[in-house]
Design an enzyme around this catalytic site. Sequence first.
Site, short mmCIF file in Angstrom:
data_model
loop_
_atom_site.label_atom_id
_atom_site.label_comp_id
_atom_site.label_asym_id
_atom_site.label_seq_id
_atom_site.Cartn_x
_atom_site.Cartn_y
_atom_site.Cartn_z
N ASP A 1 1.02 -1.16 0.01
CA ASP A 1 0.00 0.14 0.05
C ASP A 1 0.85 1.14 0.07
OD1 ASP A 1 -3.01 0.56 1.75
OD2 ASP A 1 -1.95 2.03 0.40
C1 GLC Z 1 -4.30 4.52 0.08
C2 GLC Z 1 -5.30 3.43 0.35
C3 GLC Z 1 -5.14 2.73 -0.85
C4 GLC Z 1 -4.76 3.33 -2.17
C5 GLC Z 1 -3.45 3.66 -2.10
C6 GLC Z 1 -3.12 4.63 -3.42
O1 GLC Z 1 -3.42 5.02 1.33
O2 GLC Z 1 -4.75 2.62 1.51
O3 GLC Z 1 -6.42 1.81 -0.78
O4 GLC Z 1 -5.12 2.34 -3.33
O5 GLC Z 1 -3.25 4.61 -0.80
O6 GLC Z 1 -3.95 5.84 -3.41
#
Ligand code: GLC
Length: 733
Positions: free
Chosen positions: A258
Amino acid sequence: MKRIALFFAAAFAGISALAQPQLREDNIEEVLQAMTVQEKVALLVGGPTFDVAGPAGATRAIERLGIPGTILADGPAGLRIDPLRKGTDKTFYCTSFPVGTLLASSWDTALAEEMTTAMGNEVLEYGVDVLLAPGLNLHRNPLCGRNFEYFSEDPLLSGKMAAAYVRGVQSNGVGTSIKHYAANNQETRRDYNDAQISERALRELYLRNFEIAVKEGKPWTVMSSYNRLNGEYTQQSNYLLTQVLRDDWGFDGIVMTDWGCKDGTVASAKAGNDLMEPGRQVEIDRILEAVNNGTISQEELDRNVRNMLKYIVKTPHFRGYKFSNAPDLAAHAKVARKAAEESIILLQNNNGALPLKGTEKVALYGVSSINFLSCGTGSGHVNMAYSVNMQDALSGAGFTLDEELTTYYKAYGQYLEAVRLINGKDYRDDWWNGRKWKDEELPVSAITRQAGNNDLAIIVLNRQAGEGSDRKLDPDFELTGVEQKLILDVSQAYHALGKKVVVILNVAGVVETASWKNKVDAIVLPWTPGQEGANAVTDILTGKVNPSGKLPMTFPLNYVDVPSATNFPDGLGANGDKGKNIDYTKYEEDIFVGYRYYISAGVPVSYPFGYGLSYTEFSYSRPMVKVSGKGEVTATVTVTNTGSVAGKEVVELYISAPEGGLKKPQRELKAFAKTKALAPGESQTITMTLTPYDLASYNQDASAWETAPGTYTALFGASSTDIKATAKFKLAK
Ligand code: GLC
C-alpha cells in the site's frame, strides 16, 4: 587502423545489441539476464507518474531493454485521476459507479462483471494499466471507515463479488489490485495496528475472500496492507505473501505495498512483496545494499524482477495501446444507474407506501436531499463530471416538490458551501471530509403546514466516511437528535393526515435504525450509489424498477450487540492514543462475525444479513439435495413469482453442519444465486453446487481443512433468517 576501429565498433555494437534484448512476452529470462543490478532494483520500486495527471503511482521504465513504465490508479468506485490538466481545456472526468457495498447488495456477480467492464474501459482509455481495486476487507465492525469500499461481513459473498469485479475490469486488458491484503479491518492507526487473529478465523474469514478472488478472478496484482498481522507487517510476511498467496493459492502476479513502505524494505522484498509503492530512493538504496551484501539473494532478486516483467508484458503500456482519453462517459453513466437500480435495498414498506405514482406532491426533507453522496472520501473518491441530487431526480421524474422546502435547502446548502469556502476549503476537502453538512431543526409549525400542502414526505439522511479514520458511534452510527426529531415531527404531522413518510439512507456505513423505523412507512437504502444514484433511487420509489437488493451485512439493534464492539476503536481517528484497539486489536470474536454470531447466539437484530424486500412475493418449491460419490453436493430449488409485478429473487443457501467436532456457527452462507426477472406466475429452477472444500472448516490444531462426516441441513433462504425451504443430506468420512 580505421578498419580495426570499425571492427571493434561493430563488435561492441553487436555485443551491446546482444546485451540489449528488447522485452517481449517470450524473452523474459533473456532480458532478466541482460539487466544490471541497478536496473533490477529500479523495477522493484515505484517511480514518477507520466502520461496521466493524478494517478496514485507508477513503475519505472528501462528504455535500454524496451521496458516501459506502467501507471497505477485508484479506486473501487471508479477510476480516480485529476479531472483538469494544465495547458488544455479538455477534461478527464471519470464515472462514479456504485461503491463496493452497494454492488455487493445486488448479490449478482453477472451485474458486478458488467459494471466493472465499463469501469475498466475508463482505466484503459485514460492510459492507466492497473486499477487499485477492488477493496474486499471483511466488514468486521460497522464503524470501519472504509466499509463502503468493501463488500460484506461474509467471505463468500465478498470473495465472489471481488472475483467478478476483477474479471470485469481485466476483460479490458488492464489489471486490478485486490486490497488490502490482509486484515485491514479498521482505519484507526492502520499503519501500525496489529490485528491479532486466530489461524482458523484467518483461513475461514479474513483470507477466504481473498482466496476466492485469487482463484476465480486471477487478479494481476495484490496490494499488501499497512497493518500488522499477529505481530508482523503484512508487507513483510512470508506466510501471507509466499506460503498462502503463492504456494497454497497459486497466485502468479505481483504484490505491491500500500502507499507507504515500512523500514523493513529488505524483509518485504524477501517475503515476496515485489513492488514498493509509491517508491522512494531510500527503498532503492536499501534493496541495492542488501543485494550487494547478500541479505537478498540473487534468486530472490530475480524472482521479484521476473514477476515484475511478467506483469509488465501484460500491460497496455507494454502493448503500446493508443489510449483515446475519451471513454464513453454517457454510456457508462447508464451502466452506473442500472447497477445502482439492481442493488438498492428496500428495507421497509409498510401500509403499501411504495411504489409511488410518480406525480405526487412531495415534501422533501434533509440537507442531504441536495448534498446527495455518490461515493465516500479518500482514495475511494471519484472525480466525476456531475452527481444528481434527490431534488433534481424527483422533479426530473415528474414529482412536484414543495417550493418552500426546496428553496430552504438550496439556500441552506449555499450558506454551508460559502462557509466552507471562506474557511479556505478546496476540492480536496470534499475528497477527504466529504462535506459533512448537518441538518438544522425545523419548526413543527412549518412541518404541519407542509403536511397539509403535500401528498407525502421523503426524508433523506446521509453519512459520509473514508480512509484514515473510523466512524464514531455518535454521530456516525447513531442518528443525531435533530434527525430523530425531524423523523418524529414529520411522521406525526403526515400520519395525522393519513399521509406516508419515506426515509432514504444515503449512508457510507451501517446506521442505527431500530429506534425510529416503526415511526415511518418505508425505508430505502442506496448506500452511496454513484453519480446516477439519485435517479436510481427515484426509479425504485416509482416502481419503474422493482427493488431486488439484499443486505451484505447485518444492521444490529444496538452497537453494543456487535460481537467486536469491545474490540474496536470508537473512531479515535488515525492518530489515537496507545494500547488496545490502537496499537493492537484482538479479534476475540474469532469466526463469529456478523450473522455467524447473531444467529448462533440468538441475538436479535434490526435487519438481518441477506434481507431485502420486493414489490412482489416469491414462493420456493420443495428443494432437492443430492450428494455424488465424490461428496459433491447439488442443491436445487424452484422459485416462483407469486405476486403481481415482475421481480428478481436472490436465493441464499446456508448450511448447518452436523453437531460435534469443531465449534461452528449455526449456519454459514455456502452459495447464492439471483433469478432473472420473473414475470408474475413465472418460475425458475436454481441449482447450486458445493464441493467438500466449500463445506470444510479449518482445524488449526492440525493445520488442515476438514469436512465433518454426518448429517447436514441445507437452508434455502430469502435472508439469513427467512428460511423458505430445508433439506438434509449426509456426507461420508
Ligand atoms: C491509500 C489506500 C489504498 C490506495 C493507495 C493509493 O493509502 O490505502 O487503498 O489504493 O493509498 O492511493
